[in-house]
Structures are given as structure tokens and as C-alpha cells.
Write an enzyme that holds these catalytic residues in place. Structure first.
Site, PDB file in Angstrom:
ATOM      1  N   GLU A 179       0.823  -1.217   0.000  1.00 43.19           N
ATOM      2  CA  GLU A 179       0.000   0.000   0.000  1.00 43.19           C
ATOM      3  C   GLU A 179       0.860   1.273   0.000  1.00 43.19           C
ATOM      4  O   GLU A 179       0.471   2.293   0.562  1.00 43.19           O
ATOM      5  CB  GLU A 179      -0.968  -0.004   1.187  1.00 43.19           C
ATOM      6  CG  GLU A 179      -1.959  -1.160   1.131  1.00 43.19           C
ATOM      7  CD  GLU A 179      -2.940  -1.180   2.304  1.00 43.19           C
ATOM      8  OE1 GLU A 179      -2.582  -0.643   3.369  1.00 43.19           O
ATOM      9  OE2 GLU A 179      -4.042  -1.713   2.139  1.00 43.19           O
ATOM     10  N   GLU A 251      -7.002  -7.469  -1.365  1.00 43.63           N
ATOM     11  CA  GLU A 251      -7.697  -7.373  -0.079  1.00 43.63           C
ATOM     12  C   GLU A 251      -9.149  -6.985  -0.299  1.00 43.63           C
ATOM     13  O   GLU A 251      -9.474  -5.820  -0.534  1.00 43.63           O
ATOM     14  CB  GLU A 251      -7.015  -6.356   0.844  1.00 43.63           C
ATOM     15  CG  GLU A 251      -5.665  -6.803   1.357  1.00 43.63           C
ATOM     16  CD  GLU A 251      -5.100  -5.884   2.434  1.00 43.63           C
ATOM     17  OE1 GLU A 251      -5.862  -5.043   2.962  1.00 43.63           O
ATOM     18  OE2 GLU A 251      -3.898  -6.000   2.744  1.00 43.63           O
TER      19      GLU A 251
END
Length: 787
Positions: A179, A251
Site C-alpha cells: 500500500e 484485499e
């Protein structure tokens, strides 16, 4: 058809390696042994469960229609001190991947090694900060050296165990960083950030693992030799920013985590299925649930700031490993439908048609076969769509037609029994059956400034000072005072909690909220003539795990100020006093939680156990509850502290911290976008408002002794509570509602007509009735006659 797509092949297998696979990718899918595959994955974090739980969790995931297991790798768990490694117990990562292999599933290895994951420092060890010149996650030689050393260590362990696909193992994807694209712009050093992320990709590819490397949320400045992926509640409208790579969702947030002081977040089954179906409707091919089993934050390093011990995540497998219905079963049915259409989905020509605002029909055609998706993204009304017949598509739902004629699955129509978890008392372990002994925490050594390990004429930051070896850091100083005087002690701290002692007396305690970690302690302080001592105990409840430069977020009484203010406004500033420092509690250093011989426990024979006494250790013995159901300890009545069973950490407890009352506790409608991180007005489907944030704490069966050998529960009660109310429970699974295929539980217009009590499979009615008639009456009154 394949000739139209860029095919990026990675040759994995050395010649002659039995069972070796090749993994490639193109713009439609991963290509394993020459075949495009749909990947349905679920996250299971090995440190948030136990090795004894792993086979059952993995096999339940497989029975739920998944073909892959994913996990992060947790650097600070494996290397808690520099070059001192831990690969034992629930950190035995090789054993975990062997269990995946034994189950016949694929695996995704997300090394990071920054992982976020609601984990202390996002998995980065606190000792990194002690290295001169260190800057986290920038083009910084000290950080990159340590990151490469750890990454190479993990890769080599996987290679030595033949865990990569080219060696015949299960690992088909690996991840580096995590991320990073979300925080690059906030680092105020674009050049360094760009150099770092490209260094990460090059370093990873130098490892020669033979499988593709991915970077999630790297939507800008993507290195050429990795695949970028999406994280979020929905990823159907996200596409890779480079041609030739497939659409991956690393995710899929199936629920949400919980912090102390917040209620439970629930993502509806209908919306969970809707998000998955929309992703595959729009050319998705690799999807991973975060989490499929959330598990438990067993130790102080496994939970981020103010995170509860439970990391249940509203996942298809609950914290204890039980199947959560109907989410598990409904998603399983969806997985089966998707896999039945795999060849057409990954090879078929794609055609999308609009049937009106927010109504979309998608058709995949491959040879003589075709499959269709019909999505209704309206929040407020059902629609009829004509496609090989007329089909009613409820609001916020997707219908899947494997032959473009007959609906095989609709995301809003659940035909799986719902389940509830029932906490059953264990007769032998009712509160009155537990005999407690106790021991005070030795505070006296810290009530002067003589016992610290070093001194400074300043107030230091807690994490760097303690090396994150404990939640606690003592700040101790002294001052001379003429005569007696009454003052107000003011202490500014970045928390998360603070206890103040003046001349050995506890004069104040305070903790921050879970949204603001800075606060001021204000308490009355009486000084006597001569030398006076002030001891401040600062505590953390997990460390920051996300954001740009998160490692620079301070903790403790760094900089203060600390001052005494008299009634006439006179002030004594102690900020630049000579402060003595000590890390941790005496009981931690003596390892009381291991119940070693020689500890002076009191009260067992006398039957007198003090309650609501802060800084106290408690101990009791208990028998393991019979059976194989999950075991929990109910700590209602305790305040705040930590718990251990037979020396195994159960994590922090804080049942006195009640969850906030929020409007979202009173409404739940799947027909809207799910949100767990917005304003309070955006939230819904919450439970537990006004109740303890967490009351039950998981005791894995592997922690318990069998065959009548006694077990030991030890508590450290920091704030003062009543251990005599503690009790052990087992967690039973009961079914609450049922609908068989082709039947509906509702009356006309979707109104619930009645409630039946069932157990086991559909139609297996339980003649004994409900566990409690009051529960059945409440459920009936709340549901019958409503949509």
C-alpha cells in the site's frame, strides 16, 4: 484467443523437479501450467492462530470453495531483536505453508515486510529506529539493507522447504512492500519515494523466486517488473494501470477490525457477495478475502493502536475458527458457480450492455458457451431484466446466469442457514468454583528516582527509549520543597495512558480515546517538606501501524511539559529535571506469568482476595472444559490488564471500556455501499453499542493441559477489577434460520412470516427447543412481520 494477449511467462521449475509448476500471467488471468485460472483466496494470519488450528482453518477454507491461502509475513515477530530470530510455535511459517501444501491449495506470500495489518508498527521492528541514519520506507541505505536482509531470509526459508511453485510447492505469487502508493505523496520527498519503490521491485526480482511479484495499491509510479493490485471494500471499477497484467484484488475487506471503545462492525452477507460478483463481472480473475479468518491478537505486538484482542473481522471463519453462517455458505455457493464458469470467464469475449441507469448486463462468450451477469446497483428498487426470460434482480444485487438463461445465483437471495455463537458455561469453572490467590506488583522500587537504568535532563519518547520491549515506561524524578504544599500536577502526554504517583501514592490515572492519543493528566499532589518523588508510568496500547512517517508518531511524555501549579498560580516546571528511566514492570522482569516457583502468592488458603486493587497479579487453577468446542474466558468484572493461560499470552484485556453508542447500531440495510472508516453518520450494521468492547478472550485448546492436569490462569490487573467474576465458557454453534433451495423463508413482499428453531442441516429440527425461550421470543418479536 491467447494470441491477442501479452503473455509474460516465468519459468519456475528446475529440470527434473517432480510436481513443479510454471506460473505466468497475461491480461486476463494467472496462467498456471499453461492454463488460465481463477484464484479465490482467503487470508489466514499464522500468528493470529495456533499451529494446531491451522489444518482445520485451511481445510474449512478449501471446503468453502477457495483454492488459495494468503498471509502476510510479520518481521517484528520473526526478528524481535536484531539478528535474533523466532520461527517457533505460531511463528513457524514453514510449517504453515506446508499445511497449505498438504491441503492441496495454492498460496500467496505477502512479505512486505511492512504489512500494516493492524499490527504494531505495521510489522516493522522498533529496533530499526536505533540504527544511525535510519528512515523508514524511503531510499535510505540503512533501511534498505535491513529490509533486503529480512526479505532474503524469508525467501531462502521458503526455497529450502521447496515452497515455491517451481519447486513443487504451493506459492504462486509473492508481494513486496504494501500500500505504498497511498502514502507516497505525503512523504514530502517524491524523488526518494520513487527511488525506493523501484529499488523494492528490483531487489525482489533479484531473489529469483520464479513467481510474479505484486504490489498492492501501487497505482502510480509502478515499476515495470511487478503487478499492481487493488485493496478495498469494492474493486470492480478498478483496473491495472498497465496493459498485459490481470485484474487482481489482494484485499477484499470482508468486515472490519475493532478498537477498544468501538462497537462491532458487520458487513452483510448480501453485500459481501455483491462485491465479489461485481468484480468477476468486470473481468476480475484473482480475489483474496481480507480476512477469511481474522483470529486473535495473542501478544502485545500483534495489535495496532487501541485494537481489541479479538481480530474477528466478521470473517467467514470467526475468531475461534467456527463457520460463520450464512456468510460462509452463501459465498461458498458463489465460489462454486464462478469456478464452474472458469474457462468461459478467463477466455471468453467480453461484452457489456446498459439496461438503464445502474443496470448492467455482461456477457462472456467462448466457443459455444456463454455466461451472463446482471447487476442492479440501485439502492432503492428491484428491477426486471429480460434475458432468456424475465428475471427479477433485487436492489444492490447481481444475478449470475451460467447459460445466460437461468439464474443460478443471486447475491441478495440467501439460502444458507444462519448461525449464532452460544457461550455455554462450564459447571466446574463457574465463578464460585475458582479459587484465587494474589500478589501485589512491586511498585516501591519505582517510587523514588534511584532505580532507573539511566538519567536524562529531558522527557524522552517512549518507543525509542523502551525499544518496545514493554507497554510500560517509568519516568521518575525528585524535587526539594520547603514546608507542606498542595499543588495540581499537570502532565502532557501522547499516551496512550498514564498513572501518576507522588511520594509513593497513586494520585491520578487517565487514558486517551482511541481517536486522539494526546491528553493532559491533571491530579492533586501534596508535597511535604524535604525531598519529594514523582513517578509517572506511561503505557501504550499498541503502536501506530499506518500512514506516512508513522514511525515518527511519538508515544509517552516526550517533551512534556510536566509541572506543579500552586493555588496562587505559582508553578514548578519539572520538564527539564533530571529524570530516571526504567522499562517495564517488576512482574514482567520476574516473568510472573510463567508461574515460576518462589513467587509469594497470597490469599489462597485464607480465602481473602482483594478486589478493585490496581497493580495486582491474580492466579487461579481450572480444569480444561470437556469436549472440543472453542474455549473462552469471560473477564467481565475486570478492568484493564493482560492474561495468560499456562504461560501462553491471551493478549490485553479491557472489558471495562464500553463501546460507544452510535446511530449505526440501530440500522442495517445491505442495499448500500459498506463503510467502516467514515463519519459516524455513514456507519451501519453495528452491534454491541454500550456494551464491553470485548468480554470474551480466546483460550486455544492447545494452550490447555488434558487428562485432569490443572491449568493456570494468571491476570495482571492494572487499573483495579474483580477477578472473582471471571469464568470459563465454551463456544457452541447454533443455527437460527433456514431456507432450502427453491423455498423462501419470507411471506408475500419479502415479509418474514415466522421463526423456527433448527439445528444442523436444513430441516433437522431440534426437538429440545431454543436454548432460551426469552431469546426466541425476542427474535420473533423483532423479525415477524418485517422485511
Amino acid at each position: 484467443m491467447a494470441s491477442r494477449h501479452t503473455l509474460c511467462l516465468l519459468v519456475l521449475a528446475a529440470a527434473g523437479v517432480a510436481g513443479a509448476s510454471t506460473v505466468a500471467y497475461d491480461d486476463r488471468a494467472l496462467v498456471i501450467d499453461g492454463q488460465r485460472r481463477i484464484i479465490l483466496s482467503g487470508a489466514i494470519h499464522y500468528p493470529r492462530s495456533t499451529p494446531e488450528m491451522w489444518p482445520d482453518l485451511i481445510n474449512k477454507a478449501k471446503r468453502g470453495g477457495l483454492n488459495t491461502i494468503e498471509t502476510y509475513v510479520f518481521w517484528n515477530g520473526h526478528e524481535p531483536r536484531r539478528r535474533q530470530y523466532n520461527f517457533k510455535g505460531n511463528y513457524d511459517i514453514v510449517r504453515f505453508f506446508r499445511e497449505i501444501h498438504t491441503a492441496g491449495m495454492y498460496a500467496i506470500l505477502r512479505i512486505g515486510p511492512y504489512v500494516c495489518a493492524e499490527w504494531n508498527y505495521g510489522g516493522l521492528p522498533a529496533w530499526l529506529r536505533d540504527i544511525p541514519g535510519m528512515q523508514f520506507r524511503l531510499h535510505n541505505e540503512p533501511f534498505e539493507r535491513e529490509m533486503e536482509t529480512f526479505t532474503t531470509l524469508i525467501v531462502n526459508k521458503m526455497k529450502e522447504a521447496s515452497m515455491f511453485a517451481g519447486q513443487g510447492g504451493p506459492i504462486i505469487l509473492a508481494q513486496i512492500e504494501n500500500e505504498y502508493g497511498d502514502i507516497m505523496a505525503q512523504l514530502n520527498n517524491n524523488r526518494s519515494a520513487s527511488q525506493y519503490i523501484h529499488w523494492c521491485a528490483d531487489m525482489a526480482n533479484k531473489q529469483k523466486v520464479g513467481v510474479p511479484w505484486i504490489m498492492c495499491q501501487q497505482n502510480h509510479d509502478l515499476p515495470h517488473n511487478v503487478i499492481n493490485t487493488c485493496n478495498g471494500f469494492y474493486c470492480h471499477d478498478w483496473y491495472p494501470n498497465r496493459t498485459g497484467i490481470p485484474k487482481m484484488w489482494t484485499e477484499n475487506w470482508i468486515g472490519w477490525f475493532k478498537k477498544w471503545g468501538l462497537p462491532d462492525f458487520h458487513r452483510t452477507t448480501e453485500d459481501s457477495a455483491f462485491a465479489v460478483a461485481m468484480f468477476f463481472q468486470k473481468r476480475g480473475s484473482v480475489m483474496n478475502y481480507y480476512m477469511y479468518h481474522g483470529g486473535t491478537n495473542f501478544s502485545r505486538t500483534t495489535g495496532g493502536p487501541y485494537l481489541t484482542t479479538s481480530y474477528d473481522y466478521d470473517a467467514p471463519l470467526d475468531e475461534y475458527g467456527n463457520i460463520r453462517q450464512p456468510k460462509y455458505g452463501h459465498l461458498k455457493n458463489l465460489h462454486n458457480v464462478l469456478l464452474s464458469m472458469e474457462t468461459t470467464l478467463v477466455h471468453g469475449e467480453y461484452n457489456e450492455s446498459s439496461y438503464g441507469e445502474n443496470i448492467t448486463v455482461t456477457k462472456y462468450t467462448y466457443g459455444d458457451s456463454s455466461v451472463c451477469f446482471v447487476s442492479n446497483q440501485l439502492h432503492d428498487r428491484d428491477v426486471n431484466v429480460t434475458l432468456g426470460g424475465t428475471h427479477l434482480v433485487p436492489a444492490w444485487s447481481v444475478s449470475i446466469l451460467p447459460d445466460c438463461k437461468t439464474v443460478a445465483f443471486n447475491t441478495a437471495k440467501i439460502k444458507t442457514p444462519a448461525s449464532v455463537m452460544v457461550m455455554r458455561p462450564s459447571t466446574a469453572e463457574e465463578p464460585e468454583a475458582l479459587n484465587w490467590s494474589w500478589m501485589p506488583e512491586k511498585l516501591r522500587p519505582f517510587m523514588t528516582d534511584d532505580c532507573g537504568s539511566f538519567r536524562k535532563n529531558q522527557l524522552l519518547e517512549q518507543i525509542t527509549t523502551s525499544g518496545d520491549q514493554s507497554d510500560y515506561l517509568w519516568y521518575m524524578t525528585s524535587l526539594e520543597h520547603k514546608g507542606e504544599g498542595t499543588y495540581t500536577l499537570y502532565v502532557n502526554t501522547t499516551g496512550h495512558e498514564l498513572c501518576a504517583f507522588v511520594n509513593g501514592e497513586l494520585v491520578g490515572q487517565k487514558h486517551s480515546t482511541n481517536s486522539d492519543y494526546a491528553f493532559q493528566l491533571e491530579s492533586l499532589a501534596k508535597l511535604h517538606s524535604g525531598k519529594n518523588y514523582i513517578s509517572l508510568l506511561s503505557g501504550t496500547v499498541g503502536l501506530t501501524n499506518y500512514g506516512a512517517l508513522f514511525e515518527l508518531v511519538p508515544a509517552g511524555i516526550v517533551g512534556g511539559p510536566v509541572k506543579l501549579v500552586g493555588p496562587n498560580g505559582t508553578a514548578i516546571d519539572l520538564t527539564k529535571n533530571s529524570w530516571s528511566y526504567a522499562t517495564g514492570l517488576d512482574g514482567e522482569h520476574r516473568q510472573i506469568h510463567l508461574d515460576k516457583p518462589g513467587n509469594n502468592w497470597r490469599g489462597h488458603n485464607e480465602g481473602i482476595v482483594p478486589v478493585y486493587r490496581p497493580f495486582t497479579w491474580y492466579k487461579t487453577s481450572f480444569d480444561a472444559p470437556a469436549g472440543e468446542e472453542a474455549v473462552v474466558v469471560d473477564l467481565l468484572g475486570l478492568n484493564k490488564g493482560a492474561a495468560w493461560v499456562n504461560g501462553n499470552s491471551l493478549g490485553r484485556y479491557w472489558p471495562s471500556y464500553a463501546a460507544a453508542e452510535m446511530d449505526g447500531c440501530h440500522v442495517c440495510d445491505y442495499r448500500r455501499e459498506f463503510n467502516a472508516a467514515g463519519d459516524e453518520s455513514d456507519l451501519q450494521c453495528l452491534t454491541g453499542c454500550g456494551e464491553p468492547s470485548q468480554r470474551f478472550y480466546h483460550v486455544p485448546r492447545s494452550f490447555l493441559r488434558r487428562d485432569g492436569e490443572p491449568n493456570t490462569l494468571i491476570l495482571f490487573e492494572e487499573a483495579g477489577g474483580d477477578p472473582t467474576r471471571a469464568a470459563f465458557r465454551t463456544v457452541a454453534v447454533a443455527t437460527t434460520a433456514c431456507a432450502s433451495p427453491g423455498a423462501e423463508v419470507c411471506g408475500e413482499h419479502g415479509v418474514i412470516a415466522g421463526v423456527d428453531v433448527v439445528r444442523g442441516s436444513c430441516g433437522a429440527y431440534y426437538e429440545g427447543g431454543c436454548e432460551t425461550k426469552a431469546a426466541l421470543q425476542t427474535f420473533t418479536a423483532a423479525c415477524v412481520g418485517r422485511e
